[in-house]
Design an enzyme around this catalytic site. Structure first.
Site, PDB file in Angstrom:
ATOM      1  N   GLU A  51     -61.499 -85.386 -85.134  1.00  0.00           N
ATOM      2  CA  GLU A  51     -61.289 -83.942 -85.048  1.00  0.00           C
ATOM      3  C   GLU A  51     -59.824 -83.718 -84.704  1.00  0.00           C
ATOM      4  O   GLU A  51     -59.301 -84.324 -83.769  1.00  0.00           O
ATOM      5  CB  GLU A  51     -62.165 -83.313 -83.958  1.00  0.00           C
ATOM      6  CG  GLU A  51     -63.622 -83.198 -84.336  1.00  0.00           C
ATOM      7  CD  GLU A  51     -64.459 -82.603 -83.210  1.00  0.00           C
ATOM      8  OE1 GLU A  51     -63.885 -82.136 -82.199  1.00  0.00           O
ATOM      9  OE2 GLU A  51     -65.687 -82.624 -83.326  1.00  0.00           O
ATOM     10  N   GLU A  62     -61.406 -73.452 -74.332  1.00  0.00           N
ATOM     11  CA  GLU A  62     -60.874 -74.725 -73.837  1.00  0.00           C
ATOM     12  C   GLU A  62     -60.624 -74.684 -72.334  1.00  0.00           C
ATOM     13  O   GLU A  62     -60.261 -73.655 -71.774  1.00  0.00           O
ATOM     14  CB  GLU A  62     -59.554 -75.071 -74.548  1.00  0.00           C
ATOM     15  CG  GLU A  62     -59.537 -74.834 -76.039  1.00  0.00           C
ATOM     16  CD  GLU A  62     -60.594 -75.611 -76.813  1.00  0.00           C
ATOM     17  OE1 GLU A  62     -61.206 -76.515 -76.249  1.00  0.00           O
ATOM     18  OE2 GLU A  62     -60.809 -75.291 -77.983  1.00  0.00           O
TER      19      GLU A  62
END
Length: 275
Positions: A51, A62
């Site tokens: 990824e 995040e």
């Protein structure tokens, strides 16, 4: 090629009776040349799928680790186009390892879905994870990606209930990404006992492999998830290595590949002796 690479990789993993090891790094962290060097080394270190994040100024899903990585990526001048250029450079030497771009909708929207999908396919991107694009609004993006053979990979969470699940897995391809802990990346730890039934439920609903991420930082955690899931995703632990090595003027590529190798070994040995 494109999405077929993901399907082939999961078929091979199933034949080997092991989970895949999926690595996450941020493009341009700390700079483009280092990212490319890390990407080129990850398959030999044991990464089955990669990824690659493209930096965005407001990465709301995040935790602090990946937020700082996004800031470093933006500071180094990395863009969505620059991320695609990194994939194209990686593809010159590797036609087998699937690459999934992960990020936020705004940069993709700014390029235009059809333009982005065509450029991504040309670069050698296999899948896309967009954190902030709900399935109800994703059909135009799905149409553009499907036309180029790129998988749109959906996120499912512990909070995804039975009423919501069919919408989440509709038009999902490649695999389903199970967010094993509620909240942001890299802060809490995954609990393997909770992961097993969730993985089974998602497999039944989607008919696809299930990768588990958000909360896997140590080899033990990776191995526990690899016993029950089709793949274990590690991001923050690798990004931490990049950050600390860069701060200490150490060899970033060496440090992150060493950490990846430790985690890959744990994932590969998780099902040894099982059928």
């Amino acid at each position: 090629m494109t999405k077929d690479r993901i399907d082939r990789r999961f078929a091979a993993l199933k034949a080997e009776n092991r989970a895949g090891f999926v690595t996450y790094v941020m493009a341009g962290d700390p700079d483009a040349a280092t990212t490319l060097s890390v990407l080129k080394g990850l398959p030999a270190a044991g990464a089955d799928l990669i990824e690659l994040g493209f930096p965005f100024s407001d990465p709301m899903a995040e935790g602090p680790t990946i937020q700082r990585a996004a800031q470093r990526g933006l500071k180094s001048g990395m863009t969505l186009q620059g991320t695609l250029d990194l994939v194209a450079a990686f593809r010159e030497g590797d036609q087998d390892t699937p690459i999934i771009l992960m990020g936020y909708l705004n940069p993709v929207l700014n390029k235009g879905f059809e333009t982005f999908a065509a450029l991504a396919a040309k670069a050698g991107v296999d899948g896309l994870i967009i954190v902030d694009c709900p399935p109800e609004e994703a059909d135009p993006l799905s149409d553009a990606l499907e036309a180029e053979g790129i998988a749109l990979i959906r996120l499912a969470a512990p909070t995804t209930d039975d009423a919501r699940l069919p919408m989440v897995v509709r038009r999902t391809s490649g695999f389903v990404y199970y967010v094993s802990v509620a909240g942001v990346t890299g802060v809490k730890s995954a609990d393997a006992a909770d992961v097993a039934p969730a993985v089974e439920r998602l497999r039944k609903a989607s008919g696809l492999p299930v990768a588990v991420g958000f909360g896997i930082r140590t080899p033990d955690q990776a191995a526990a998830v690899a016993k029950v899931a089709d793949a274990a995703v590690v991001g923050s632990a690798l990004v931490d290595e990049i950050e600390s090595a860069a701060q200490l003027n150490e060899n970033v590529t060496e440090k992150v590949l060493l950490k990846a190798s430790e985690l890959a070994k744990a994932v590969r040995s998780a099902r040894v002796g099982t059928k």
